[in-house]
Design an enzyme around this catalytic site. Structure first.
Site, PDB file in Angstrom:
ATOM      1  N   ASP A   1     -17.086  27.708  30.028  1.00  0.00           N
ATOM      2  CA  ASP A   1     -16.070  27.088  31.087  1.00  0.00           C
ATOM      3  C   ASP A   1     -16.334  25.589  31.234  1.00  0.00           C
ATOM      4  O   ASP A   1     -17.472  24.939  30.983  1.00  0.00           O
ATOM      5  CB  ASP A   1     -16.829  27.686  32.439  1.00  0.00           C
ATOM      6  CG  ASP A   1     -16.999  29.104  32.427  1.00  0.00           C
ATOM      7  OD1 ASP A   1     -15.775  29.750  32.525  1.00  0.00           O
ATOM      8  OD2 ASP A   1     -18.001  29.443  32.357  1.00  0.00           O
TER       9      ASP A   1
ATOM     10  N   GLU B   1     -17.378  32.208  24.832  1.00  0.00           N
ATOM     11  CA  GLU B   1     -16.364  31.696  25.785  1.00  0.00           C
ATOM     12  C   GLU B   1     -17.272  30.665  26.743  1.00  0.00           C
ATOM     13  O   GLU B   1     -18.684  30.862  27.069  1.00  0.00           O
ATOM     14  CB  GLU B   1     -16.132  32.980  26.652  1.00  0.00           C
ATOM     15  CG  GLU B   1     -15.225  32.874  28.087  1.00  0.00           C
ATOM     16  CD  GLU B   1     -15.717  32.341  29.372  1.00  0.00           C
ATOM     17  OE1 GLU B   1     -14.958  31.895  30.125  1.00  0.00           O
ATOM     18  OE2 GLU B   1     -17.042  32.313  29.353  1.00  0.00           O
TER      19      GLU B   1
ATOM     20  N   GLU C   1     -12.285  27.852  28.705  1.00  0.00           N
ATOM     21  CA  GLU C   1     -11.786  28.200  29.935  1.00  0.00           C
ATOM     22  C   GLU C   1     -11.747  26.987  30.850  1.00  0.00           C
ATOM     23  O   GLU C   1     -12.845  26.504  30.955  1.00  0.00           O
ATOM     24  CB  GLU C   1     -12.616  29.244  30.614  1.00  0.00           C
ATOM     25  CG  GLU C   1     -11.640  29.566  31.934  1.00  0.00           C
ATOM     26  CD  GLU C   1     -12.552  30.369  33.186  1.00  0.00           C
ATOM     27  OE1 GLU C   1     -13.597  31.152  32.595  1.00  0.00           O
ATOM     28  OE2 GLU C   1     -12.184  30.605  34.147  1.00  0.00           O
TER      29      GLU C   1
ATOM     30  N   LYS D   1     -11.719  25.218  33.999  1.00  0.00           N
ATOM     31  CA  LYS D   1     -11.817  25.298  35.292  1.00  0.00           C
ATOM     32  C   LYS D   1     -11.158  24.575  36.351  1.00  0.00           C
ATOM     33  O   LYS D   1     -11.991  23.668  37.241  1.00  0.00           O
ATOM     34  CB  LYS D   1     -13.543  25.473  35.655  1.00  0.00           C
ATOM     35  CG  LYS D   1     -14.063  26.399  35.038  1.00  0.00           C
ATOM     36  CD  LYS D   1     -13.902  27.901  35.861  1.00  0.00           C
ATOM     37  CE  LYS D   1     -14.489  29.006  35.513  1.00  0.00           C
ATOM     38  NZ  LYS D   1     -13.961  30.278  36.077  1.00  0.00           N
TER      39      LYS D   1
ATOM     40  N   HIS E   1     -19.980  26.406  34.622  1.00  0.00           N
ATOM     41  CA  HIS E   1     -18.954  27.238  35.407  1.00  0.00           C
ATOM     42  C   HIS E   1     -18.535  27.121  36.631  1.00  0.00           C
ATOM     43  O   HIS E   1     -17.549  26.968  36.947  1.00  0.00           O
ATOM     44  CB  HIS E   1     -19.630  28.839  35.529  1.00  0.00           C
ATOM     45  CG  HIS E   1     -18.856  29.850  36.220  1.00  0.00           C
ATOM     46  ND1 HIS E   1     -18.582  30.075  37.336  1.00  0.00           N
ATOM     47  CD2 HIS E   1     -17.962  30.632  35.686  1.00  0.00           C
ATOM     48  CE1 HIS E   1     -18.083  30.987  37.846  1.00  0.00           C
ATOM     49  NE2 HIS E   1     -17.223  31.206  36.884  1.00  0.00           N
TER      50      HIS E   1
ATOM     51  N   ASP F   1     -21.938  39.251  28.463  1.00  0.00           N
ATOM     52  CA  ASP F   1     -23.022  38.556  28.531  1.00  0.00           C
ATOM     53  C   ASP F   1     -24.049  38.873  27.722  1.00  0.00           C
ATOM     54  O   ASP F   1     -25.161  38.252  27.212  1.00  0.00           O
ATOM     55  CB  ASP F   1     -23.795  38.732  29.846  1.00  0.00           C
ATOM     56  CG  ASP F   1     -22.741  38.320  31.097  1.00  0.00           C
ATOM     57  OD1 ASP F   1     -21.843  37.444  30.928  1.00  0.00           O
ATOM     58  OD2 ASP F   1     -23.007  38.661  32.324  1.00  0.00           O
TER      59      ASP F   1
ATOM     60  N   HIS G   1     -20.060  35.605  26.815  1.00  0.00           N
ATOM     61  CA  HIS G   1     -19.456  34.951  27.829  1.00  0.00           C
ATOM     62  C   HIS G   1     -20.459  34.185  28.529  1.00  0.00           C
ATOM     63  O   HIS G   1     -21.491  34.210  28.869  1.00  0.00           O
ATOM     64  CB  HIS G   1     -19.219  36.340  28.837  1.00  0.00           C
ATOM     65  CG  HIS G   1     -18.800  35.641  30.113  1.00  0.00           C
ATOM     66  ND1 HIS G   1     -19.670  35.877  31.319  1.00  0.00           N
ATOM     67  CD2 HIS G   1     -17.396  35.400  30.649  1.00  0.00           C
ATOM     68  CE1 HIS G   1     -18.845  35.653  32.280  1.00  0.00           C
ATOM     69  NE2 HIS G   1     -17.704  35.022  31.940  1.00  0.00           N
ATOM     70  N   ARG G   2     -20.202  32.692  28.491  1.00  0.00           N
ATOM     71  CA  ARG G   2     -21.010  31.733  28.758  1.00  0.00           C
ATOM     72  C   ARG G   2     -22.266  31.699  27.816  1.00  0.00           C
ATOM     73  O   ARG G   2     -23.311  31.163  28.290  1.00  0.00           O
ATOM     74  CB  ARG G   2     -21.383  31.850  30.305  1.00  0.00           C
ATOM     75  CG  ARG G   2     -20.436  32.196  31.032  1.00  0.00           C
ATOM     76  CD  ARG G   2     -20.979  32.149  32.573  1.00  0.00           C
ATOM     77  NE  ARG G   2     -20.016  32.730  33.642  1.00  0.00           N
ATOM     78  CZ  ARG G   2     -20.155  32.903  34.909  1.00  0.00           C
ATOM     79  NH1 ARG G   2     -21.087  32.671  35.353  1.00  0.00           N
ATOM     80  NH2 ARG G   2     -19.373  33.518  35.496  1.00  0.00           N
TER      81      ARG G   2
HETATM   82  O1  G3P Z   1     -12.830  34.002  30.635  1.00  0.00           O
HETATM   83  C1  G3P Z   1     -13.181  35.238  31.175  1.00  0.00           C
HETATM   84  C2  G3P Z   1     -14.252  35.039  32.602  1.00  0.00           C
HETATM   85  O2  G3P Z   1     -15.185  33.997  32.187  1.00  0.00           O
HETATM   86  C3  G3P Z   1     -13.535  34.490  33.695  1.00  0.00           C
HETATM   87  O3  G3P Z   1     -14.378  34.475  34.747  1.00  0.00           O
HETATM   88  O4  G3P Z   1     -15.694  33.172  36.597  1.00  0.00           O
HETATM   89  O5  G3P Z   1     -16.771  34.220  34.205  1.00  0.00           O
HETATM   90  O6  G3P Z   1     -15.376  32.291  34.390  1.00  0.00           O
HETATM   91  P1  G3P Z   1     -15.714  33.277  34.939  1.00  0.00           P
HETATM   92 MG    MG Z   2     -15.484  31.744  32.191  1.00  0.00          MG
END
Ligand code: G3P
Ligand code: MG
Length: 247
Positions: free
Chosen positions: A37, A35, A110, A112, A50, A230, A8-9
């Site tokens: 953003d 993943e 993702e 945004k 993000h 993460d 995640h990120r």
């Molecule tokens: O894509 C899953 C998650 O990343 C969504 O929330 O705010 O971490 O981008 P956020």
């Molecule tokens: Mg995200």
């Protein structure tokens, strides 16, 4: 089916989120995918960050949309995390796609565009994925559900999923209606009932953001298609241990 582990990120617990070092670390730790953003600069360059604003994760101030990429390139997106990452740049989507060419990790891009409705973002991203031949291993997701329908209506052969953190009894029929392929939900919405109902309706379920052993084990046990963490090393180790116990 084996749950896909997305960093995640990037490996964002140990490296600055949404930067090349975080993606490198995720790769080193064996993540199945990344993943990230995406926001758009003033000159329409997709960049990986993000927040709509620069303040939290860079030494800049203001909105991403108000700066050209040449301006954003001067910023430090690493020092906020640790001095070890001083002068790490905000990456572009091109940086990630070029880096992934010899690795072929799965990608979750993702969009945004739920706060700022970046004009043409869907087309820009899809075009990049086609250019780098990475449509097959990518899923696009967004909290802005209109853009999912928009991608579908363009007839582009790419997976897209809706993102939600809201409880909604009609989530499955709603997801079918907007033509999503999968549902990316907040961990607190995860239940056996939802996964079964979604799967019975040809929808997959992925869950964010799971950083504890308990949550990771639950996501795998319930048969989630994917999870976002993460700490990809923790999730990969758990997945391997579970597989070994089964054999
Ligand atoms: O894509 C899953 C998650 O990343 C969504 O929330 O705010 O971490 O981008 P956020
Ligand atoms: Mg995200």
């Amino acid at each position: 089916m084996s749950t896909i582990i997305y960093a995640h990120r990037g490996a964002s617990k140990h490296a600055p989120e949404n930067t090349m070092p975080a993606f490198e670390l995720a790769y080193k730790h064996g993540a199945d995918g990344i993943e990230t953003d995406v926001q758009l600069t003033k000159d329409n360059i997709p960049v990986l960050i993000h927040d709509e604003q620069l303040n939290r994760t860079t030494n800049g101030i203001g909105f991403v949309k108000d700066f050209t990429y040449d301006e954003l390139e001067q910023l430090d997106a690493g020092s906020w995390k640790s001095s070890h990452y001083k002068n790490t740049k905000i990456p572009t989507l091109d940086d990630l796609l070029a880096w992934n060419q010899d690795k072929q990790l799965k990608l979750n891009i993702e969009l945004k565009n739920n706060i700022i409705p970046y004009q043409g973002l869907e087309d820009i991203i899809c075009q990049k994925l086609v250019e780098y031949q990475m449509t097959k291993q990518t899923v696009i997701s967004s909290f802005n559900h209109d853009c999912i329908t928009k991608i579908h209506d363009r007839g582009i052969d790419i997976d897209y999923a809706l993102l939600t953190g809201r409880r909604n009894k009609a989530l499955v029929p709603y997801s079918k209606k907007i033509k999503a392929k999968g549902i990316h939900i907040s961990y607190r919405l995860l239940s056996n009932r939802l996964v079964t109902l979604a799967n019975d309706n040809q929808l997959y379920v992925a869950v964010y953001t799971v950083n504890s052993s308990i949550a990771i084990n639950k996501a795998i046990r319930l048969g989630c298609h994917a999870l976002f963490t993460d700490i990809p090393k923790l999730a990969i180790d758990i997945k391997k241990r579970r597989l070994a116990e089964r054999n």
